[in-house]
Write a protein that holds these residues in place. Structure first.
Motif, mmCIF file in Angstrom:
data_model
loop_
_atom_site.group_PDB
_atom_site.id
_atom_site.type_symbol
_atom_site.label_atom_id
_atom_site.label_comp_id
_atom_site.label_asym_id
_atom_site.label_seq_id
_atom_site.Cartn_x
_atom_site.Cartn_y
_atom_site.Cartn_z
ATOM 1 N N GLN A 255 56.686 25.798 -41.695
ATOM 2 C CA GLN A 255 55.562 26.197 -41.026
ATOM 3 C C GLN A 255 55.381 27.737 -41.696
ATOM 4 O OE1 GLN A 255 54.543 24.935 -37.072
ATOM 5 N NE2 GLN A 255 56.044 23.402 -37.360
ATOM 6 N N HIS A 326 49.307 20.337 -26.387
ATOM 7 C CA HIS A 326 48.542 19.476 -27.148
ATOM 8 C C HIS A 326 47.481 20.402 -27.939
ATOM 9 C CE1 HIS A 326 45.996 16.613 -29.137
ATOM 10 N NE2 HIS A 326 44.775 16.700 -28.411
ATOM 11 N N CYS A 329 49.350 22.826 -30.286
ATOM 12 C CA CYS A 329 49.737 22.153 -31.548
ATOM 13 C C CYS A 329 48.439 22.014 -32.394
ATOM 14 C CB CYS A 329 50.149 20.698 -31.198
ATOM 15 S SG CYS A 329 51.617 20.468 -30.672
ATOM 16 N N ILE A 330 47.385 21.807 -32.069
ATOM 17 C CA ILE A 330 45.959 21.862 -32.845
ATOM 18 C C ILE A 330 45.937 23.059 -33.294
ATOM 19 C CG2 ILE A 330 43.543 21.721 -32.674
ATOM 20 C CD1 ILE A 330 43.748 19.801 -30.607
ATOM 21 N N MET A 333 48.167 23.733 -35.961
ATOM 22 C CA MET A 333 47.890 23.106 -37.086
ATOM 23 C C MET A 333 46.794 23.913 -38.134
ATOM 24 S SD MET A 333 48.545 20.173 -38.735
ATOM 25 C CE MET A 333 48.211 20.075 -40.247
ATOM 26 N N MET A 334 45.640 24.257 -37.385
ATOM 27 C CA MET A 334 44.445 24.953 -37.703
ATOM 28 C C MET A 334 45.030 26.146 -38.650
ATOM 29 S SD MET A 334 42.022 25.842 -34.493
ATOM 30 C CE MET A 334 40.999 24.845 -33.939
ATOM 31 N N LEU A 336 48.205 26.560 -40.019
ATOM 32 C CA LEU A 336 48.831 26.057 -41.090
ATOM 33 C C LEU A 336 47.722 25.494 -42.232
ATOM 34 C CD1 LEU A 336 51.662 23.664 -40.039
ATOM 35 C CD2 LEU A 336 51.630 26.001 -41.090
ATOM 36 N N ARG A 337 46.478 24.971 -41.727
ATOM 37 C CA ARG A 337 45.563 24.272 -42.694
ATOM 38 C C ARG A 337 44.957 25.633 -43.411
ATOM 39 N NH1 ARG A 337 41.071 23.900 -42.386
ATOM 40 N NH2 ARG A 337 40.730 24.016 -40.092
ATOM 41 N N HIS A 355 38.117 30.452 -32.919
ATOM 42 C CA HIS A 355 38.626 29.079 -32.581
ATOM 43 C C HIS A 355 40.135 29.001 -32.719
ATOM 44 C CE1 HIS A 355 34.506 26.986 -32.476
ATOM 45 N NE2 HIS A 355 34.991 26.527 -31.560
ATOM 46 N N PHE A 359 42.645 28.701 -29.630
ATOM 47 C CA PHE A 359 43.825 27.512 -29.638
ATOM 48 C C PHE A 359 45.204 27.961 -29.798
ATOM 49 C CE2 PHE A 359 41.979 23.198 -28.949
ATOM 50 C CZ PHE A 359 40.998 23.534 -28.489
ATOM 51 N N PHE B 181 41.627 13.577 -27.798
ATOM 52 C CA PHE B 181 41.639 14.116 -26.237
ATOM 53 C C PHE B 181 40.337 14.992 -26.277
ATOM 54 C CE2 PHE B 181 45.315 12.381 -25.412
ATOM 55 C CZ PHE B 181 45.951 12.882 -24.078
ATOM 56 N N ASN B 182 39.794 15.709 -27.495
ATOM 57 C CA ASN B 182 38.836 16.410 -27.229
ATOM 58 C C ASN B 182 37.267 15.707 -27.853
ATOM 59 O OD1 ASN B 182 40.018 18.748 -26.150
ATOM 60 N ND2 ASN B 182 41.062 19.068 -28.205
ATOM 61 N N LEU B 188 32.910 20.943 -30.924
ATOM 62 C CA LEU B 188 33.945 21.693 -31.470
ATOM 63 C C LEU B 188 34.328 20.883 -32.834
ATOM 64 C CD1 LEU B 188 36.072 22.105 -28.278
ATOM 65 C CD2 LEU B 188 34.422 23.621 -29.219
ATOM 66 N N ILE B 190 35.301 22.085 -35.617
ATOM 67 C CA ILE B 190 36.397 22.391 -36.223
ATOM 68 C C ILE B 190 37.793 21.941 -35.361
ATOM 69 C CG2 ILE B 190 37.710 24.703 -36.773
ATOM 70 C CD1 ILE B 190 34.961 26.162 -36.492
ATOM 71 N N ILE B 191 37.856 21.867 -34.310
ATOM 72 C CA ILE B 191 38.998 21.513 -33.668
ATOM 73 C C ILE B 191 39.075 19.878 -33.873
ATOM 74 C CG2 ILE B 191 39.842 20.940 -31.345
ATOM 75 C CD1 ILE B 191 38.111 23.680 -30.594
ATOM 76 N N ARG B 193 38.510 18.484 -36.317
ATOM 77 C CA ARG B 193 39.202 18.153 -37.856
ATOM 78 C C ARG B 193 40.767 18.195 -37.564
ATOM 79 N NH1 ARG B 193 37.092 21.684 -42.168
ATOM 80 N NH2 ARG B 193 37.708 23.200 -40.857
ATOM 81 N N ASP B 194 41.077 19.213 -36.870
ATOM 82 C CA ASP B 194 42.632 19.492 -36.780
ATOM 83 C C ASP B 194 43.146 18.749 -35.995
ATOM 84 O OD1 ASP B 194 43.363 21.769 -38.837
ATOM 85 O OD2 ASP B 194 41.276 22.305 -37.625
ATOM 86 N N GLU B 195 42.643 18.267 -34.852
ATOM 87 C CA GLU B 195 43.071 17.265 -34.036
ATOM 88 C C GLU B 195 43.527 16.002 -34.636
ATOM 89 O OE1 GLU B 195 40.753 16.027 -30.557
ATOM 90 O OE2 GLU B 195 42.493 15.978 -29.411
ATOM 91 N N LEU B 197 43.884 15.442 -37.721
ATOM 92 C CA LEU B 197 45.167 15.507 -38.537
ATOM 93 C C LEU B 197 46.494 15.194 -37.819
ATOM 94 C CD1 LEU B 197 44.552 18.728 -40.920
ATOM 95 C CD2 LEU B 197 44.289 16.396 -41.467
ATOM 96 N N LEU B 198 46.580 15.585 -36.346
ATOM 97 C CA LEU B 198 47.421 15.174 -35.855
ATOM 98 C C LEU B 198 47.684 13.900 -35.085
ATOM 99 C CD1 LEU B 198 48.029 18.592 -33.775
ATOM 100 C CD2 LEU B 198 49.472 17.837 -35.468
ATOM 101 N N ASP B 275 45.061 13.249 -46.599
ATOM 102 C CA ASP B 275 44.418 14.206 -45.747
ATOM 103 C C ASP B 275 44.733 15.600 -45.992
ATOM 104 O OD1 ASP B 275 46.563 13.548 -44.424
ATOM 105 O OD2 ASP B 275 45.719 13.218 -42.583
ATOM 106 N N ARG B 284 53.510 19.453 -40.767
ATOM 107 C CA ARG B 284 52.675 18.459 -39.846
ATOM 108 C C ARG B 284 53.541 17.340 -38.904
ATOM 109 N NH1 ARG B 284 48.195 14.508 -41.005
ATOM 110 N NH2 ARG B 284 49.047 13.701 -42.811
ATOM 111 N N LEU B 287 54.917 19.265 -36.043
ATOM 112 C CA LEU B 287 53.783 19.372 -35.197
ATOM 113 C C LEU B 287 53.500 18.246 -34.612
ATOM 114 C CD1 LEU B 287 51.466 22.179 -36.531
ATOM 115 C CD2 LEU B 287 52.843 22.503 -34.557
ATOM 116 N N ASP B 291 53.604 17.274 -30.668
ATOM 117 C CA ASP B 291 52.311 16.854 -29.900
ATOM 118 C C ASP B 291 52.466 15.374 -29.124
ATOM 119 O OD1 ASP B 291 49.517 17.155 -29.099
ATOM 120 O OD2 ASP B 291 48.953 16.468 -31.046
ATOM 121 N N ILE B 295 51.370 14.609 -25.542
ATOM 122 C CA ILE B 295 50.570 13.623 -24.911
ATOM 123 C C ILE B 295 51.309 12.502 -24.178
ATOM 124 C CG2 ILE B 295 49.510 11.299 -26.166
ATOM 125 C CD1 ILE B 295 48.045 13.588 -27.081
#
Lengths: 479, 479
Positions: A255, A326, A329-330, A333-334, A336-337, A355, A359, B181-182, B188, B190-191, B193-195, B197-198, B275, B284, B287, B291, B295
């Motif tokens: 990371q 959760h 983690c997002i 991830m944001m 990192l990306r 954002h 998060f 979840f979102n 959102l 942006i969120i 997209r990263d969610e 990925l997880l 991805d 990833r 994370l 995550d 969850i």
């Protein structure tokens, strides 16, 4: 001001006597001083209130300070009846002398100015208390109960951040130390040894210092909701463990790849007193991060119920925490990306940074603000209607963005926060400064500070000076 | 036998008619067959019971099978009164014919043998039911209620593992899929997209197959405690997520360093439809593991309360899970240390291996066995006194050791379980086989199997055939 738990040792209170005398004088002479433009703590505060500036700065109310000190002396005497009568007479005479020297409307104005944020105290002085003016030698007990309650809450929730830290940091640090869970099972020596490898690693990371801003913030919120601080300690510690866990993971090679954290080797880069060979460092760090989550869940879930909160509320708190994990983690991830893949140009860049800050940082603040509020909803100590969880969540988001903007500025300004300077820039990451420039970021920081302070005023009208001080600390800090 | 939810489609039950006829005959002729040493399902079972061997093997009780099929036909008819009378007459005539042909003591013996593990059914047949013998054309409803309740529970808790898997695996697989979840917060993007990925990574690892032994075991326990399976699904899924999380972490380079899991690339070795770039794979994966914990907590904590369990019980379940997670971390730490640092010679080696198997594998089984028991304690469907949590915990420990011993044997026998053959040996790890030898390990496996089956009998006398089948599967499996 900051001493809440009082001893009967009267000597300890000797130092406050001159302050009380000074405050008594300034209180009594308020109108005269105000007309002659003399600056005293009372006239300064009054002109401040008249200019309606209470929202953006936090100024000590000298009348509350006076009442608190009086109350303090009375309590320190072990509620000695003669001391009480003496102190009561002093307060009554002080107020009476305002009326005598400047008339009844002057007393009315005085109370309006200095009790403007506490209607019940204002009314008490204006109606009930004036009845005692003729017989000042006989103050009743409810009088002290009233000024004590008001002044203590005021003192608790309006301390300067530095004072607050001095009062509570040690309590937090002590509570954070983790002990073995299996230590009573004497026979399991094998297990004890491996558990010890994890527990010493947890303590290494948990006690790495840090400002403890999260547990302190949680205590401030708890103060505002009249929750007993001791009862929410498991929550404060548990959330700090989760925070530590996320830092251990963030630092891993895959990371953020940081070798140092707060000036010490990160966990995956070290043994603890040579307890394991180097090829186990990173594996142990990963397990430690997960174990901290386990320990945290256990502490929060078990500890809060033990401390008297209902299972329903604790259930709701665990719910909040899992959703927050959760989201964190997002957020990571944001981050990192964004660091490895860049931010796509078609997006509104500042929005995306907001954002990420929300998060990655805001969610970790939101959770310490919102969970004590949830616990308070069930207790009878607070008017449920007055808690708007969404406003408190928004406060976390704003503070997260403030934090990140200030961090980005600090990176540019070359201050060291325990990691190599300007690592974000080196890694070619987009930051607030790289988009808005230094001046633009400073300007936005200023606007967001004001927005945040206004929101705090909406949540706790004129009653959350310490939290405002935290906001100012976030924005003004030099490292 | 396995069909629990019945339709009124009578055709579906045509296939059982010959079985019912055969069972009726064998039941009626039991005494005659037994004396002439004819082998039928009834005489086989009876000699089995007489030899008191019910503890180590699981044999279908043909009388229960007969009753269950009768009950099945009645229910499938939509409780048609004429079908009920017909079936009732058949059962009564069958039992009556035993008494007529071989005398009253023969019926008594028959009921002793075939209802030995169900006193209430035994007494019902012996006292209440015989009163109906004179008027066999008029069975009352309570008669069907009784045999239905007994036979369904028997059918549910004594199915063969294979049947059980066929009945429930799809239900589990469907429930395991994780959604965003979102996703309802449209703004959102942006969120999202990263969610995503997880979430796609979580689903990649969660749906990697596997035997789902843990959720299946939990369902079996829930059946034994009369919990509704649908209501414990959040717990079954949540614990499977925690298990998946621990596998993702175990596989990381710093721990077991496995590139494959069940024949597919491990998460830190792959993208999902390209991805992310390769330099994000491991970050990833880390994370995603965290995550999954988040969850899981959310699902268990929120889902069980939604399904009607009390907050107190859910609180207790979360407590158990967090302690179990802590123990699993210790188990993996033990394993890492043993693999990299070796086991110290002064310790009793087999004891240490047992400890590792207990903490690394047994704890993950214990938690799926003990949590439904905790939930059942509160419900009125079970006699609280009869649940001994410590025995259930011990069952998890024994099953963990069985698992590890069999794994060690399989490694030597060269079977592939989705990871390179004999990786434990290559890494120079101490195993049961390296200490006890192949024959010694087989012998110990046999002893532990017997110990485990005895314990199951203590927990659920003659009523947990499916769980016994799981034990036999663990010991006998070829991969």
């Amino acid at each position: 001001m900051a001493k809440i738990q009082l001893t009967s040792e009267e000597n300890e209170n000797l130092w406050i006597t001159p302050f009380v005398a000074q405050l008594t004088d300034d209180c009594r002479d308020f109108h005269e001083d105000f007309q002659s433009n003399s600056v005293t703590s009372f006239t300064h505060y009054a002109s401040f209130i008249r200019r309606q500036q209470s929202s953006d700065k936090h100024l000590l109310n000298p009348f509350y300070a006076f009442l608190h000190l009086c109350s303090d002396i009375y309590l320190s005497s072990g509620r000695n009846i003669q001391t009480g009568a003496f102190i009561g007479r002093r307060i009554l005479r002080t107020l009476k002398s305002i009326e005598i020297s400047s008339g009844q409307s002057a007393l009315r104005e005085f109370l309006y100015l200095f009790c403007h944020n506490n209607l019940s105290l204002h009314d008490y002085f204006l109606t009930n208390l004036r009845n005692y003016f003729p017989k000042v030698s006989d103050p009743e007990k409810s009088f002290f109960r009233m000024i004590n309650k008001v002044s203590i809450k005021y003192a608790r929730t309006n301390r300067k951040l530095e004072t607050y830290v001095g009062d509570h940091l040690q309590q937090i640090e002590n509570a954070l130390h983790i002990d073995s869970f299996n230590k009573n099972k004497k026979s399991l020596t094998i297990i004890n040894r491996d558990e010890e490898l994890l527990i010493s690693a947890m303590n290494y990371s948990v006690t790495a210092g840090g400002k403890r801003l999260r547990p302190l913030l949680m205590m401030m919120i708890s103060d505002l909701f009249n929750l007993e601080l001791k009862s929410i300690l498991p929550l404060a510690c548990g959330l700090e463990y989760l925070h530590t866990s996320s830092l251990i993971l963030d630092d891993l090679p895959a990371q953020d790849n940081s070798d140092l954290r707060r000036g010490r080797p990160t966990l995956h880069k070290t043994s603890i007193n040579n307890d394991i060979p180097e090829n186990l460092f990173e594996g142990r760090a990963q397990l430690t991060a997960v174990d901290l989550i386990a320990i945290s869940m256990r502490l929060i879930n078990h500890g809060l119920v033990q401390n008297g909160f209902s299972s329903q509320r604790v259930n709701q708190v665990v719910d909040e925490i899992s959703l927050s994990m959760h989201d964190l983690c997002i957020g990571q991830m944001m981050d990192l990306r964004a660091a490895h893949m860049g931010i796509e140009k078609e997006n509104e860049l500042v929005d995306e940074l907001d954002h990420i800050a929300w998060f990655k940082t805001g969610k970790a603040l939101e959770i310490v603000l919102v969970t004590p509020a949830i616990l308070a909803i069930s207790s009878s100590t607070v008017n449920n209607q007055s808690i708007d969880l969404n406003k408190i969540r928004e406060l976390g988001r704003l503070m997260g963005i403030l934090f990140q903007m200030r961090d980005d500025l600090l990176d540019i300004e070359g201050e060291n926060i325990g990691k190599p300077i300007a690592i974000d820039i080196k890694n070619n990451t987009v930051t607030y400064v790289s988009i808005l420039g230094i001046e633009g970021t400073r300007q936005r920081l200023k606007e967001f500070r004001q927005k945040t302070l206004n929101l705090i005023n909406e949540c706790w009208p004129s009653n959350a000076g310490t939290i405002k001080d935290v906001v100012n600390y976030i924005v003004d800090r030099k490292h």
